[in-house]
Write a protein that holds these residues in place. Structure first.
Motif, PDB file in Angstrom:
ATOM      1  N   ARG A  57      35.900  37.691  23.097  1.00 35.79           N
ATOM      2  CA  ARG A  57      36.997  38.663  23.063  1.00 35.79           C
ATOM      3  C   ARG A  57      38.291  38.036  22.544  1.00 35.79           C
ATOM      4  N   ASP A  58      38.167  36.879  21.905  1.00 34.21           N
ATOM      5  CA  ASP A  58      39.295  36.165  21.309  1.00 34.21           C
ATOM      6  C   ASP A  58      40.330  35.765  22.356  1.00 34.21           C
ATOM      7  N   ARG A  59      39.856  35.490  23.560  1.00 35.98           N
ATOM      8  CA  ARG A  59      40.728  34.971  24.605  1.00 35.98           C
ATOM      9  C   ARG A  59      40.656  33.448  24.572  1.00 35.98           C
ATOM     10  N   PRO A  60      41.792  32.769  24.651  1.00 33.89           N
ATOM     11  CA  PRO A  60      41.780  31.298  24.542  1.00 33.89           C
ATOM     12  C   PRO A  60      40.858  30.675  25.589  1.00 33.89           C
ATOM     13  N   THR A  61      39.893  29.879  25.120  1.00 28.76           N
ATOM     14  CA  THR A  61      38.853  29.322  25.980  1.00 28.76           C
ATOM     15  C   THR A  61      38.600  27.877  25.590  1.00 28.76           C
ATOM     16  N   ALA A 115      39.304  38.893  38.276  1.00 25.67           N
ATOM     17  CA  ALA A 115      38.687  40.213  38.368  1.00 25.67           C
ATOM     18  C   ALA A 115      39.509  41.197  39.180  1.00 25.67           C
ATOM     19  N   ALA A 116      40.566  40.719  39.848  1.00 20.27           N
ATOM     20  CA  ALA A 116      41.364  41.551  40.753  1.00 20.27           C
ATOM     21  C   ALA A 116      42.666  41.965  40.066  1.00 20.27           C
ATOM     22  N   PRO A 117      42.797  43.223  39.670  1.00 17.23           N
ATOM     23  CA  PRO A 117      44.027  43.655  38.988  1.00 17.23           C
ATOM     24  C   PRO A 117      45.302  43.333  39.765  1.00 17.23           C
ATOM     25  N   ILE A 169      38.559  44.360  43.996  1.00 15.62           N
ATOM     26  CA  ILE A 169      37.769  43.886  42.862  1.00 15.62           C
ATOM     27  C   ILE A 169      36.862  45.030  42.420  1.00 15.62           C
ATOM     28  N   PRO A 170      37.164  45.669  41.306  1.00 14.84           N
ATOM     29  CA  PRO A 170      36.422  46.877  40.928  1.00 14.84           C
ATOM     30  C   PRO A 170      34.992  46.633  40.470  1.00 14.84           C
ATOM     31  N   GLU A 171      34.702  45.433  39.892  1.00 15.75           N
ATOM     32  CA  GLU A 171      33.391  45.228  39.289  1.00 15.75           C
ATOM     33  C   GLU A 171      32.790  43.897  39.741  1.00 15.75           C
ATOM     34  N   SER A 172      31.461  43.847  39.745  1.00 14.43           N
ATOM     35  CA  SER A 172      30.756  42.606  40.039  1.00 14.43           C
ATOM     36  C   SER A 172      30.863  41.665  38.846  1.00 14.43           C
ATOM     37  N   VAL A 180      30.102  42.201  30.927  1.00 15.01           N
ATOM     38  CA  VAL A 180      29.812  43.244  29.942  1.00 15.01           C
ATOM     39  C   VAL A 180      31.075  44.021  29.574  1.00 15.01           C
ATOM     40  N   SER A 181      31.856  44.365  30.586  1.00 18.54           N
ATOM     41  CA  SER A 181      33.018  45.239  30.353  1.00 18.54           C
ATOM     42  C   SER A 181      34.221  44.493  29.792  1.00 18.54           C
TER      43      SER A 181
END
Length: 520
Positions: free
Chosen positions: A413-417, A235-237, A321-324, A330-331
């Motif tokens: 989001r089609d990210r390898p999981t 979450a931290a750019p 960290i911009p978002e919880s 969601v984002s």
């Protein structure tokens, strides 16, 4: 960025700018000076800050207690981490350094977690099969668990010997805990422990090549709070260029909290302890005093009618960290990287052993489980006793449900999981008997079934074949960003999950009954 780009058994003012400037200086020094000289022995490595001596082992070398930041004392206690001063003489790194943990979270913990006295605990341990700058081996950076208030990087369960045997460099990382690492403190940056993790990863980027690692092939991993650390770093750019993949074992991924929760936690701390949550009030208190104050926070009572077990945890600070966590799901503004994650079948079920049919309603009320939700859980776990049902609800609310939601959103989001459930139950007598409890997957992933404390919680003769398979998948993921052909990716259309057990298998949509509860 490339696409590959511990649980308890029941019973001051320096800014992030200084960190960034320090990291840049380290990077420049690393480009000029890391590696071996012809006159240096094989167990000695020259880092960007100075030479370190490790210890030779059967699977490689261990370099223990290497500082990546100055001790957090005095004006640095609640500040962003500051790089250590360089040294010229060879530094002996043959024994574990101090730990942030002064006392174990409880008298008995699942994982052996040594506490080592001292203040120089912003350090790390490097286990490498080949400390040669040209080896370019994949790197696994391990962040220990412990509820963000305990745990130790010196645990024998985190030894890197099996990973070294299989061509992986392992780094285990120490960081500030509890109040010092996470409490919202006026006059200090939030997320100080997250800044520690980033400083450690920055050290890895700048120095790991000298130990045989490839800074372009770093996977960050952790269990429980350590798994939450992986999610916070995603979450931290500022952290995203420092690792290319993540492993989240039984991760605390309901964090980062939002800012309101962080402020509320600071207010509860002040009301319960009588000590203001400010740098001026806290900086000069002893670590023992802080520990005693910290233990007052999660207890129910005046000013804390709904205490959270993990009030001290990463927080959305609008800067690092911009978002919880709720906002991130969601984002989708988390790192777009391969992610391997999962949980144990029972996680915290052992904590509800004393619940009976008579006491279950009160337990459900304390957890704010309404009649409709209770009915859903009883349908999802139809054969459970009252104790088992309460324990499963706790497990699902704390770990399993949030991890499942993260897997769903990451894959959507089609990210390898890749998603797993560890289902191998303990044969040990006592509280773990016939449970696949929190932490019990770690010795299998690390292939350390002979480590101290394993048979006490796993039972005698835990299956080596399972450890071999599970560890091989972790090694493959660290090396290639994929756990191998026998473990298909998790997607919203197929929902294929690896079930780790004596006879492991892939199951299609095994959590269909739980999904309505977990995705609310």
């Amino acid at each position: 960025m490339s696409a590959l780009g511990s649980v308890v058994v029941p019973a001051d003012r320096l800014t992030r700018r200084s960190l960034i400037l320090g990291a840049g200086a380290l990077a420049l020094a690393a480009a000029c000076s890391t590696g071996h000289s012809d006159s240096m022995p094989h167990d000695t490595v020259r880092t960007a800050l100075g030479p370190v001596r490790g210890v030779r082992r059967s699977t490689g070398f261990a370099f223990l207690g290497i500082p990546y930041a100055q001790p957090p004392v005095g004006d640095l206690r609640f500040a962003a981490p500051v790089p250590p001063a360089p040294w010229t003489e060879v530094r002996d790194c043959t024994a574990y350094g101090p730990t942030a943990q002064l006392h174990p979270v409880a008298a008995v913990t699942t994982i052996p977690e040594p506490s080592i006295a001292g203040t120089d605990y912003l350090s790390l341990n490097v286990f490498t099969p080949d400390p040669s700058p040209g080896a370019k081996l994949p790197v696994l950076v391990w962040i220990h668990g412990g509820g963000f208030v305990g745990g130790s990087p010196a645990s024998p369960w985190y030894d890197g010997s099996a990973f070294n045997r299989d061509g992986v460099v392992l780094v285990s990382l120490g960081y500030r805990l509890g109040i010092e690492g996470f409490l919202h403190v006026d006059g200090a940056p939030d997320n100080r422990a997250v800044l520690d993790w980033i400083a450690g990863l920055t050290w890895v980027r700048d120095n790991i090549a000298a130990f045989g690692g490839d800074p372009a092939k770093v996977t960050v991993a952790g269990q429980s709070a350590g798994g939450g650390a992986v999610w916070a770093l995603m979450a931290a750019p500022a952290a995203r260029s420092l690792f290319r993949a993540g492993i989240c074992q039984s991760g605390v991924v309901a964090q980062p909290h939002d800012r309101a929760a962080a402020a509320a936690g600071a207010a509860v701390f002040t009301k319960r302890t009588g000590v203001p949550a400010t740098v001026a009030a806290l900086r000069d208190l002893s670590r023992d005093r802080l520990h005693k104050l910290q233990n007052m926070v999660p207890k129910p009572g005046p000013g804390n009618t709904n205490p959270a077990v993990l009030q001290l945890a990463p927080v959305a600070d609008d800067e690092l960290i911009p978002e919880s966590s709720a906002q991130l799901l969601v984002s989708g503004n988390s790192a777009d990287i391969p992610l391997l994650l999962g949980f144990t079948r029972h996680e915290f079920t052992m904590g509800s052993a004393k619940v009976t049919d008579a006491t279950a309603p009160a337990a459900l009320a304390r957890m704010r489980i309404d009649a409709s939700t209770e009915k859903g859980y009883r349908a999802a776990y139809p054969s459970s006793t009252a104790a088992q049902l309460i324990g499963q609800i706790v497990s699902d609310l704390a770990i399993r449900g949030p991890s499942y939601r993260l897997a769903e959103e990451h894959a959507r989001r089609d990210r390898p999981t890749w998603l797993y459930e560890f289902d191998r139950t303990s044969t040990a007598s006592g509280g773990y008997h016939e449970l696949a409890a929190h932490c019990l997957d770690i010795p299998f992933a690390f292939d350390l079934l002979d480590a101290k404390g394993v048979t006490e919680v796993e039972g005698d003769n835990p299956p080596q074949a399972l450890a071999t398979r599970m560890h091989a998948a972790w090694v493959s993921f660290v090396r290639d960003g994929d756990p191998g052909p026998n473990w298909p990716r998790y997607t919203p259309s197929t929902r294929q999950v690896m079930i780790w057990n004596d006879a492991s298998y892939v199951a299609a949509d095994p959590f269909a009954a739980q999904r309505p509860l977990w995705t609310r």
